[in-house]
Design a protein around this motif. Structure first.
Motif, short mmCIF file in Angstrom:
data_model
loop_
_atom_site.label_atom_id
_atom_site.label_comp_id
_atom_site.label_asym_id
_atom_site.label_seq_id
_atom_site.Cartn_x
_atom_site.Cartn_y
_atom_site.Cartn_z
N ARG A 135 0.84 -1.31 0.04
CA ARG A 135 0.10 -0.24 -0.02
C ARG A 135 0.99 1.35 -0.07
NH1 ARG A 135 -2.81 -2.18 4.22
NH2 ARG A 135 -4.27 -3.79 3.46
N LEU A 136 1.98 1.30 0.88
CA LEU A 136 2.87 2.49 0.86
C LEU A 136 3.69 2.75 -0.42
CD1 LEU A 136 4.65 2.03 4.31
CD2 LEU A 136 3.10 3.74 3.58
N SER A 158 2.44 1.70 -3.56
CA SER A 158 1.46 2.04 -4.55
C SER A 158 0.95 3.50 -4.29
CB SER A 158 0.28 1.03 -4.35
OG SER A 158 0.43 -0.21 -4.93
N SER A 159 1.03 3.77 -3.10
CA SER A 159 0.65 5.20 -2.87
C SER A 159 1.30 6.42 -3.02
CB SER A 159 -0.13 5.60 -1.51
OG SER A 159 0.87 5.39 -0.47
N SER A 160 2.69 6.01 -2.83
CA SER A 160 3.91 6.64 -3.03
C SER A 160 4.20 6.82 -4.53
CB SER A 160 5.21 6.20 -2.59
OG SER A 160 5.28 6.29 -1.17
N TYR A 220 1.73 6.64 -7.13
CA TYR A 220 0.60 7.45 -7.36
C TYR A 220 0.80 8.88 -7.03
CZ TYR A 220 -3.93 9.44 -8.25
OH TYR A 220 -5.01 10.33 -8.81
N LEU A 221 1.38 9.30 -5.95
CA LEU A 221 1.56 10.63 -5.54
C LEU A 221 2.90 11.27 -6.41
CD1 LEU A 221 1.57 10.62 -1.79
CD2 LEU A 221 -0.28 11.59 -3.27
N ALA A 227 1.09 11.41 -10.23
CA ALA A 227 -0.56 11.75 -10.42
C ALA A 227 -0.94 12.15 -11.70
CB ALA A 227 -0.86 12.30 -9.14
#
Length: 66
Positions: A40-41, A43-45, A47-48, A51
Motif C-alpha cells: 500500500r505504501l 502504491s500510494s507513493s 501514485y503521488l 499523479a
C-alpha cells in the motif's frame, strides 16, 4: 505442500501471518515477497509521484472508449 503460517516481509523485515501478504502465482510459496502494508505504501507513493501522468493516461483511455 504444507500451508505457510507466517512469512518475513522483504521490505519492513517483520514476521507476519500469511494472510498479510497478497497472492502471487509465480513465487514458490504463492505469496508476494512484501506485506500488504508495504505494498500500500509503495502504491500510494508511486501514485503521488506520478499523479498527473496517471490521470492523463486514464483520461485518454476513457476518451478512446467512446
Amino acid at each position: 505442500m504444507a500451508e505457510l503460517q507466517s512469512k518475513t516481509c522483504r521490505v519492513c523485515g517483520q514476521v507476519k501471518p500469511a494472510s498479510s501478504f497478497y497472492r502471487h502465482p509465480k513465487t514458490a510459496d504463492r505469496l508476494q515477497p512484501f506485506c500488504k502494508d508495504c505494498q500500500r505504501l509503495k502504491s500510494s507513493s508511486y501514485y503521488l509521484a506520478n499523479a498527473e501522468k496517471l490521470k492523463a493516461k486514464a483520461s485518454a483511455w476513457y476518451k478512446a472508449q467512446d
